[in-house]
Design a protein around this motif. Sequence first.
Motif, PDB file in Angstrom:
ATOM      1  N   ILE A 244      37.764 141.914  51.493  1.00  0.00           N
ATOM      2  CA  ILE A 244      36.932 140.817  51.990  1.00  0.00           C
ATOM      3  C   ILE A 244      37.801 139.611  52.327  1.00  0.00           C
ATOM      4  CG2 ILE A 244      35.110 139.160  51.410  1.00  0.00           C
ATOM      5  CD1 ILE A 244      33.788 141.267  49.722  1.00  0.00           C
ATOM      6  N   THR A 245      37.488 139.010  53.463  1.00  0.00           N
ATOM      7  CA  THR A 245      38.022 137.721  53.874  1.00  0.00           C
ATOM      8  C   THR A 245      36.853 136.752  54.013  1.00  0.00           C
ATOM      9  OG1 THR A 245      39.860 138.708  55.091  1.00  0.00           O
ATOM     10  CG2 THR A 245      39.238 136.473  55.701  1.00  0.00           C
ATOM     11  N   ALA A 246      36.999 135.539  53.498  1.00  0.00           N
ATOM     12  CA  ALA A 246      35.917 134.543  53.584  1.00  0.00           C
ATOM     13  C   ALA A 246      36.509 133.230  54.072  1.00  0.00           C
ATOM     14  CB  ALA A 246      35.230 134.357  52.234  1.00  0.00           C
ATOM     15  N   SER A 247      36.224 132.909  55.315  1.00  0.00           N
ATOM     16  CA  SER A 247      36.795 131.709  55.932  1.00  0.00           C
ATOM     17  C   SER A 247      35.829 130.533  55.915  1.00  0.00           C
ATOM     18  CB  SER A 247      37.207 132.019  57.383  1.00  0.00           C
ATOM     19  OG  SER A 247      36.086 132.474  58.132  1.00  0.00           O
ATOM     20  N   VAL A 248      34.802 130.611  55.083  1.00  0.00           N
ATOM     21  CA  VAL A 248      33.802 129.547  55.007  1.00  0.00           C
ATOM     22  C   VAL A 248      34.481 128.254  54.571  1.00  0.00           C
ATOM     23  CG1 VAL A 248      31.589 128.905  53.982  1.00  0.00           C
ATOM     24  CG2 VAL A 248      32.144 131.309  54.332  1.00  0.00           C
ATOM     25  N   SER A 249      34.094 127.142  55.193  1.00  0.00           N
ATOM     26  CA  SER A 249      34.761 125.873  54.898  1.00  0.00           C
ATOM     27  C   SER A 249      34.120 125.117  53.751  1.00  0.00           C
ATOM     28  CB  SER A 249      34.764 124.983  56.148  1.00  0.00           C
ATOM     29  OG  SER A 249      33.429 124.697  56.556  1.00  0.00           O
TER      30      SER A 249
END
Length: 290
Positions: free
Chosen positions: A124-129
Motif C-alpha cells: 500500500i502507498t498512501a499519498s493523502v496530505s
Amino acid sequence: MKSFIRLTLFSCIPFVLSSCASSAHAATYYMSTGGSDSNSGTSGSPWASPDHALNCGDVILASGGNYSAANFYTGKWGTVTCSANQPNVAWLKCSTFDACKISATTTPGMWVDKSYWGVQGWEITASVSDVDGTCFSAQPNWNAPVTIHHIIFANNVANGCSQGGFASTPNISSLTGVDYLAILGNIAYNASSGSQSCTSGISIWEPVESDSNTGTHIYVAGNFTYGNLDPSKCDGTGPTDGEGIIFDTFDGSQTPGLPAYTAQGVAFNNLVVNNGGKGLEVVNNHAGSY
C-alpha cells in the motif's frame, strides 16, 4: 529488498492468541479488482471487498491487481465469528506476495475496523496530505466504535505513506481502541512523509485492553522498517517522531478518560535502520500507576 524479511505464516500466532486450534469451518472465498460484493465469493464470482460475514480460519484469497482503497475503508469489513475457546482470525490474503496493491489518495490505504482479521501479502502507498494517510490502520469503526482485537498485519509492504506505515489508533470520542495486535514480517519505508502530524514506520498509539488476561497482547516482530523521516515541519513543529517503531502513550495520558494500558507489548527481532527519530521508542509509559 521486498523479499528480504518474510515470514512463514501460520494461521495462529501463539504469542498473541490464546489458542492455536484451527477452525473446523474454514472456507476459502475469492476477491478480484473486477469483483462485486453481490457475487457469491467463488473463484468465478469473486467479491470486491472484505465486507462479508466469515468464521475464524476462513480465507479471502485476492488475485493480483490494483485495488481501490474505498473497498477497504471503515465500514467495509465483515463480522468474523470465533468460538470462545478457538480464537483465530479470518485472512485477507493476496494470492501472490506483493501482487495486490492499493494506492490511496483520499483515505487510508486499509482501515481494519472489526475484530479477528488478518491481512497478508499486500502493498500500500498512501499519498493523502492529511491525517488519513496511514497505509495499514487498525482502528475502531468510525460510526459505531467498539474496542477491536485480534488483528494481524503479516508480510505486507507499506511504501510512501504520508501518515504512518502500520498503526493502531483509538477512537478518542468513545474511548475505544485496539488490543491483541500482531505486526509481523512487514516492510515499512518512507512511511512518515506527511506534514499534518508527525508519524512513524510502525506506531502503536494508546491501545485499549479488551480483557485482563495475562500474556502478550501486542507483538511486533520480524519487521524491516527504514527511511521513515518526518518532514522539517510536521504538526506545526520540527520533527518529533520518525521512529522505526514506537509504543506510544500506553498510559493513556494524551486522551482524557482513557485508562492506562496494563497488558504486555513486545518488540522482537526487528531490523530498524536510518529512521528520522528513535529506532525503537517507548514513550509516555510512566505516568499514573503504570
